[in-house]
Write a protein that holds these residues in place. Structure first.
Motif, PDB file in Angstrom:
ATOM      1  N   SER A  58       2.808   2.874   0.402  1.00  0.00           N
ATOM      2  CA  SER A  58       3.717   2.975  -0.432  1.00  0.00           C
ATOM      3  C   SER A  58       2.904   2.513  -1.569  1.00  0.00           C
ATOM      4  CB  SER A  58       4.862   2.050  -0.541  1.00  0.00           C
ATOM      5  OG  SER A  58       5.893   2.549   0.822  1.00  0.00           O
ATOM      6  N   SER A 102       9.320   1.475  -1.925  1.00  0.00           N
ATOM      7  CA  SER A 102       9.421   1.146  -0.255  1.00  0.00           C
ATOM      8  C   SER A 102      10.187   2.148   0.624  1.00  0.00           C
ATOM      9  CB  SER A 102      10.202  -0.069  -0.110  1.00  0.00           C
ATOM     10  OG  SER A 102      10.083  -0.585   1.135  1.00  0.00           O
ATOM     11  N   GLN A 103       9.395   2.615   1.555  1.00  0.00           N
ATOM     12  CA  GLN A 103      10.164   3.582   2.411  1.00  0.00           C
ATOM     13  C   GLN A 103      11.329   3.037   3.336  1.00  0.00           C
ATOM     14  OE1 GLN A 103      11.712   5.418   5.586  1.00  0.00           O
ATOM     15  NE2 GLN A 103      10.242   3.642   6.400  1.00  0.00           N
ATOM     16  N   SER A 104      11.043   1.903   3.749  1.00  0.00           N
ATOM     17  CA  SER A 104      12.260   1.158   4.462  1.00  0.00           C
ATOM     18  C   SER A 104      12.958   0.328   3.563  1.00  0.00           C
ATOM     19  CB  SER A 104      11.396   0.093   5.383  1.00  0.00           C
ATOM     20  OG  SER A 104      10.831  -0.629   4.891  1.00  0.00           O
ATOM     21  N   THR A 107      10.853  -4.375   2.873  1.00  0.00           N
ATOM     22  CA  THR A 107       9.668  -4.961   3.145  1.00  0.00           C
ATOM     23  C   THR A 107       9.686  -6.484   2.458  1.00  0.00           C
ATOM     24  OG1 THR A 107       8.411  -3.131   3.222  1.00  0.00           O
ATOM     25  CG2 THR A 107       7.118  -4.965   2.189  1.00  0.00           C
ATOM     26  N   GLU A 241      -5.135   2.511  11.204  1.00  0.00           N
ATOM     27  CA  GLU A 241      -3.852   1.897  11.953  1.00  0.00           C
ATOM     28  C   GLU A 241      -3.544   2.677  13.525  1.00  0.00           C
ATOM     29  OE1 GLU A 241      -0.109   2.292   9.999  1.00  0.00           O
ATOM     30  OE2 GLU A 241      -0.674   3.976   8.715  1.00  0.00           O
TER      31      GLU A 241
HETATM   32  C1  F6R Z   1       1.274   2.706   6.864  1.00  0.00           C
HETATM   33  C2  F6R Z   1       2.402   2.162   6.528  1.00  0.00           C
HETATM   34  C3  F6R Z   1       2.604   0.785   5.985  1.00  0.00           C
HETATM   35  C4  F6R Z   1       3.939   0.881   4.909  1.00  0.00           C
HETATM   36  C5  F6R Z   1       4.055  -0.573   4.404  1.00  0.00           C
HETATM   37  C6  F6R Z   1       5.306  -0.665   3.339  1.00  0.00           C
HETATM   38  O1  F6R Z   1       1.244   3.961   7.472  1.00  0.00           O
HETATM   39  O2  F6R Z   1       3.655   2.532   7.148  1.00  0.00           O
HETATM   40  O3  F6R Z   1       1.407   0.529   5.243  1.00  0.00           O
HETATM   41  O4  F6R Z   1       3.562   1.800   4.081  1.00  0.00           O
HETATM   42  O5  F6R Z   1       4.313  -1.725   5.483  1.00  0.00           O
HETATM   43  O6  F6R Z   1       6.157  -0.179   4.058  1.00  0.00           O
HETATM   44  P1  F6R Z   1       7.788   0.071   3.148  1.00  0.00           P
HETATM   45  O7  F6R Z   1       7.328   1.538   2.472  1.00  0.00           O
HETATM   46  O8  F6R Z   1       8.343   0.553   3.983  1.00  0.00           O
HETATM   47  O9  F6R Z   1       7.928  -0.970   2.112  1.00  0.00           O
END
Ligand code: F6R
Length: 357
Positions: A58, A102-104, A107, A241
């Motif tokens: 992200s 943030s995807q999730s 974080t 990774e």
């Molecule tokens: C890499 C990956 C991690 C996330 C990081 C942030 O492939 O998935 O580097 O990008 O942990 O996560 P989010 O976007 O969920 O905050």
């Protein structure tokens, strides 16, 4: 469900053209123009500086997003790693706006910064894939990625979705600030979606590259200049990774300041060449590493290609190249991990959402 796919990662890579089309749909008004919640546009308009806070993939999306926002909307942007921000806080501008990517949406490092800046009274926007996630609930505003659930630990479709949403945010902000955007973003994102399709249909080419360059190597370098450099950082993260190959992304011009010492006979160097204004200089860097024994793999863009290139990407708007140049890197990492018998979807030592600091 992953259906007929052997891994979620491959399925999610393949979903990217569809996600692009979904994002375009979700951010269009009745007339087909791009539209974003008016409160968010107001906040973007008011800000004298934007602070993007994110981690990992992200964060890499944020680096590209800075280019979109600065070039289109002409607002200065800083991009920070969330885990560093708390104790390395820069002097803030008078009217900052914080954007959390943030995807999730869970974080912990990013959340800690959000709590801190809310206490300071600053506005915050979260760009996330998960409605109702912590970062979404605790920020003033949310923009959704519409990428669908991302299950594989290695982020793929969320990255390109983040880029698309950041481009849309940049375009809408530009218009609201009275700046003309000299291209039709809806049309260009449509071209991106088709280009993505042609790449996900070219898997064999990337499997071949992975086999040839990465089956036995200890390390690998990704080089690029300008936005290609940022995509190289993401390519290196993906590769390390899931395949456990030591990988580094470098700005082409920075190599000679130290890193070139690591180049040995056969070291793979994946070079991105999608930008006209640095095409000659990145090719110069490729010559420098090749002269020291490296095994270069040039991925260029149509119109900029030469006979030495290993793969030529379909042409898209020069600002939007990261949305497609990352796909070969995702697929090369995937096949490298597969050839090395790694657990693609669940790499060792990693969790999908990092909810501890
Ligand atoms: C890499 C990956 C991690 C996330 C990081 C942030 O492939 O998935 O580097 O990008 O942990 O996560 P989010 O976007 O969920 O905050």
């Amino acid at each position: 469900e992953k259906g007929t796919y052997p891994h979620y990662m491959l399925k999610e890579i393949d979903e990217q053209p569809l996600v692009m089309r979904k994002i375009i749909q979700n951010y269009q008004d009745g007339e087909g123009a791009l539209e974003i919640d008016s409160d968010i546009v107001k906040a973007m308009k008011k800000a004298d500086r934007i602070y993007i806070i994110a981690a990992g993939t992200s964060y890499h999306a944020g680096l590209v997003g800075k280019q979109f926002i600065e070039r289109m909307a002409k607002v200065p942007v800083e991009v920070h790693i969330s885990s560093e921000f708390g104790y390395n806080m820069p002097l803030l501008s008078e009217k900052p706006l914080f954007i959390f990517i943030s995807q999730s949406g869970e974080t912990a490092d990013s959340r800690q910064v959000l709590v801190q800046v809310k206490e300071m009274g600053h506005p915050a926007l979260t760009i996330t894939n998960v409605p109702g996630s912590t970062l979404s609930r605790e920020a003033d505003y949310t923009l959704l990625l519409h990428a669908g659930p991302e299950i594989a630990v290695a982020s793929t479709k969320a990255y390109t979705a983040q880029l698309a949403v950041l481009a849309i945010l940049a375009e809408v902000t530009a218009k609201s600030r009275g700046f003309a955007v000299e291209f039709d973003l809806v049309k260009e994102l449509g071209i991106v979606a088709s280009a993505m399709e042609s790449l996900t249909d070219s898997k064999e080419a990337f499997e071949d590259i992975a086999r040839e360059f990465l089956t036995v190597t200890r390390n690998c370098f990704f080089i690029g200049r300008g936005i290609d450099f940022y995509v190289g950082l993401e390519g290196a993260l993906k590769l390390k990774e899931i395949s456990y190959i030591q990988a580094e992304g470098f700005a082409g011009g920075e190599l000679k300041h130290g890193t070139i010492a690591l180049i040995e006979q056969g070291t793979p160097v994946i070079a991105l060449a999608t930008q006209d204004f640095v095409n000659l200089s990145i090719r110069g860097n490729v010559k420098e590493v090749a002269a020291r024994g490296a095994n270069p793999c040039i991925i260029s863009m149509k119109g900029l290609e030469t006979d030495e290139d290993r793969f030529v990407l379909p042409e898209v708007h020069h600002l939007l190249t990261p949305l497609i140049s990352v796909i070969p890197l995702q697929l090369i990492s995937y096949y490298a991990a597969l050839h090395r018998d790694c657990d693609v979807d669940k790499p060792r030592n990693l969790a999908k959402s990092v909810t501890v600091e």
